[in-house]
Enzyme design. Structure first.
Site, short mmCIF file in Angstrom:
data_model
loop_
_atom_site.label_atom_id
_atom_site.label_comp_id
_atom_site.label_asym_id
_atom_site.label_seq_id
_atom_site.Cartn_x
_atom_site.Cartn_y
_atom_site.Cartn_z
N HIS A 1 -5.40 124.04 -10.86
CA HIS A 1 -5.10 125.25 -10.11
C HIS A 1 -3.91 124.99 -9.20
O HIS A 1 -3.71 123.87 -8.71
CB HIS A 1 -6.31 125.70 -9.31
CG HIS A 1 -7.31 126.45 -10.12
ND1 HIS A 1 -7.99 127.56 -9.67
CD2 HIS A 1 -7.75 126.26 -11.39
CE1 HIS A 1 -8.80 128.01 -10.60
NE2 HIS A 1 -8.68 127.23 -11.66
N ARG B 1 -1.44 117.87 -4.41
CA ARG B 1 -1.22 116.55 -4.99
C ARG B 1 0.24 116.14 -4.81
O ARG B 1 0.54 114.99 -4.47
CB ARG B 1 -1.57 116.55 -6.49
CG ARG B 1 -3.05 116.69 -6.79
CD ARG B 1 -3.29 116.84 -8.28
NE ARG B 1 -2.97 115.61 -8.98
CZ ARG B 1 -3.87 114.68 -9.33
NH1 ARG B 1 -5.15 114.85 -9.02
NH2 ARG B 1 -3.51 113.59 -9.96
N LYS C 1 -11.99 123.84 -1.30
CA LYS C 1 -11.09 122.70 -1.06
C LYS C 1 -10.19 122.95 0.15
O LYS C 1 -9.97 122.03 0.95
CB LYS C 1 -10.26 122.44 -2.32
CG LYS C 1 -11.09 121.90 -3.48
CD LYS C 1 -10.26 121.48 -4.67
CE LYS C 1 -11.15 120.86 -5.74
NZ LYS C 1 -10.39 120.36 -6.91
N CYS D 1 -9.25 131.11 -5.33
CA CYS D 1 -10.49 131.40 -6.04
C CYS D 1 -11.68 130.93 -5.22
O CYS D 1 -11.57 130.10 -4.32
CB CYS D 1 -10.49 130.74 -7.41
SG CYS D 1 -10.52 128.92 -7.37
N GLU E 1 -2.92 125.63 -6.13
CA GLU E 1 -3.07 125.08 -4.78
C GLU E 1 -3.36 123.58 -4.82
O GLU E 1 -2.87 122.82 -3.98
CB GLU E 1 -4.19 125.80 -4.03
CG GLU E 1 -3.96 127.28 -3.82
CD GLU E 1 -4.57 128.15 -4.92
OE1 GLU E 1 -4.97 129.28 -4.63
OE2 GLU E 1 -4.63 127.67 -6.09
#
Length: 303
Positions: free
Chosen positions: A81, A88, A198, A129, A83
Site C-alpha cells: 500500500h 519504507r 499503522k 484503509c 503509505e
C-alpha cells in the site's frame, strides 16, 4: 493564498510526475481498454524558517501478499500500500541523513534529534484503509440493495467484537477496530494490518521504526493531507483519538508521546486516483505494480 495542505499534495505529485513511466499506472487491453488506478503517498519535509517544502520519499500501490504468498526466506514485500511503501522509503532517507554532515538532525552524538525547524507531513491521495475509511465507505454503500449474503458480511456480528481484529470492510458499525487488509471479504486473508492502524502506531512510536530508534529520537508526523474520501472526524478518530485515549504521554519513555497530527483536506487531484478516473467515465482496474522512491535515487523502483 495556497494552503499548506495543497502545497504538500502538489509537492508529492510534482515529484511523482518527474519519475520515469516504469511501474506507473497505464491503460490496459486492446479491444476493451481499462485505465489503471492507484493510490499515491509521500512524505514531505517543511523548513519552517524558509517555508520551503521538499518531497523526500513516495510510494504508490494498493496490494499486499496474502498468507499463501509469503516467502519463508523473508525476501518479499508483504504490504505494498502506498503509505507503507512511502514510509519504507522514508527510513532509507533518514538513514542517509545520519551519514551526512549537513542534515535534518541536530547534534552529532547519539541519539540524534530532528532539528526543531523541520516538520514532517504525510500526503495520501485517498483516505487510509481501515478504521479511517469506515465512515466514508459506509456513506457510499447502500446496504439495503446488497444481496443478502454480501449484506451479512458488511454488518455487525458477535465474532467481530469477540476477536477485536476484523477484515477490512466487516462491521461498519464497529468503530475503532483493528482491521486486516484487504477489505474485500471474498479475498484470501493477509497478515497485514490496515494503513489506519499503522499510521496510528506511528503516532505513538514515531515513523523511524525500531532499528533507527537506536540512533535517533522519535519523529512524528505534523499533519496528514488526504485527497479522496476525506472525512475529518473519521480520520481524526482513527489516527489520533484511538492513540490519545489509550496512551498517556506522561507515562511514556523520554521522547515518546501520544502524537496528534493535523488532519487536512486538499483540493489538488491525483490524475490516477479512482475518483478522478471515474469522473472521466472510463473503465478502471486496480494497478498491478507499485513504485518506490526516496531522495537520492535517480529513478524510482518498480515493485
Amino acid at each position: 493564498m495556497v494552503s499548506l495542505a495543497d502545497r504538500v499534495a502538489q509537492c508529492v505529485i510534482d515529484r511523482y510526475l518527474k519519475l520515469p513511466k516504469r511501474g506507473k499506472p497505464t491503460a490496459k487491453g486492446t479491444d476493451s481498454v481499462k485505465e489503471e488506478w492507484t493510490v499515491l503517498a509521500g512524505f514531505v519535509i517543511e523548513d519552517t524558517g524558509t517555508n520551503e517544502l521538499e518531497c523526500v520519499s513516495l510510494g504508490t500501490g494498493l496490494k499486499c501478499q496474502h498468507r499463501q504468498q509469503l516467502s519463508r526466506f523473508g525476501d518479499s514485500v508483504h504490504d505494498s500500500h502506498a503509505e507503507v511503501i512511502a514510509r519504507r522509503a522514508l527510513l532509507v532517507y533518514l538513514l542517509d541523513q545520519l551519514c551526512n554532515k549537513e542534515s535534518i538532525f541536530t547534534k552529532t552524538t547519539l541519539p540524534r534529534q530532528l532539528d526543531t525547524k523541520y516538520k514532517l507531513h504525510l500526503y495520501t491521495s485517498q483516505c487510509p484503509c481501515g478504521d479511517a475509511a469506515i465512515g466514508p465507505l459506509h456513506a457510499t454503500l447502500d446496504t439495503d440493495h446488497l444481496p443478502q449474503a454480501k449484506r451479512r458480511r458488511t454488518e455487525h456480528s458477535d465474532s467481530v467484537i469477540a476477536n477485536r481484529i476484523v477484515r477490512g470492510h466487516q462491521g461498519f458499525d464497529s468503530l475503532g477496530m483493528l482491521r486486516l487488509k484487504p477489505g474485500r471479504a471474498d479475498s484470501i486473508p493477509t497478515m497485514s494490518m490496515s494503513c489506519s492502524d499503522k499510521i496510528a502506531r506511528w503516532n505513538a512510536l514515531g515513523v523511524q521504526g525500531s532499528l533507527l530508534a537506536l540512533l535517533i529520537l522519535p519523529i512524528y508526523i505534523s499533519s496528514i493531507v488526504v485527497g479522496d474520501l476525506f472525512d475529518h472526524s473519521s480520520i481524526d478518530r482513527a489516527l489520533n483519538q484511538r492513540v490519545s485515549s489509550a496512551l498517556d504521554s506522561k507515562h511514556m519513555p523520554d521522547g515518546y508521546k501520544a502524537n496528534e497530527c493535523a488532519v487536512l483536506p486538499t483540493s489538488v487531484e491525483f490524475e490516477r486516483s479512482q475518483l478522478v478516473l471515474k469522473a472521466r467515465n472510463v473503465d478502471i482496474v486496480t494497478a498491478d505494480a507499485s513504485i518506490y522512491w526516496q531522495k537520492g535515487l535517480q529513478a524510482s523502483v518498480a515493485l
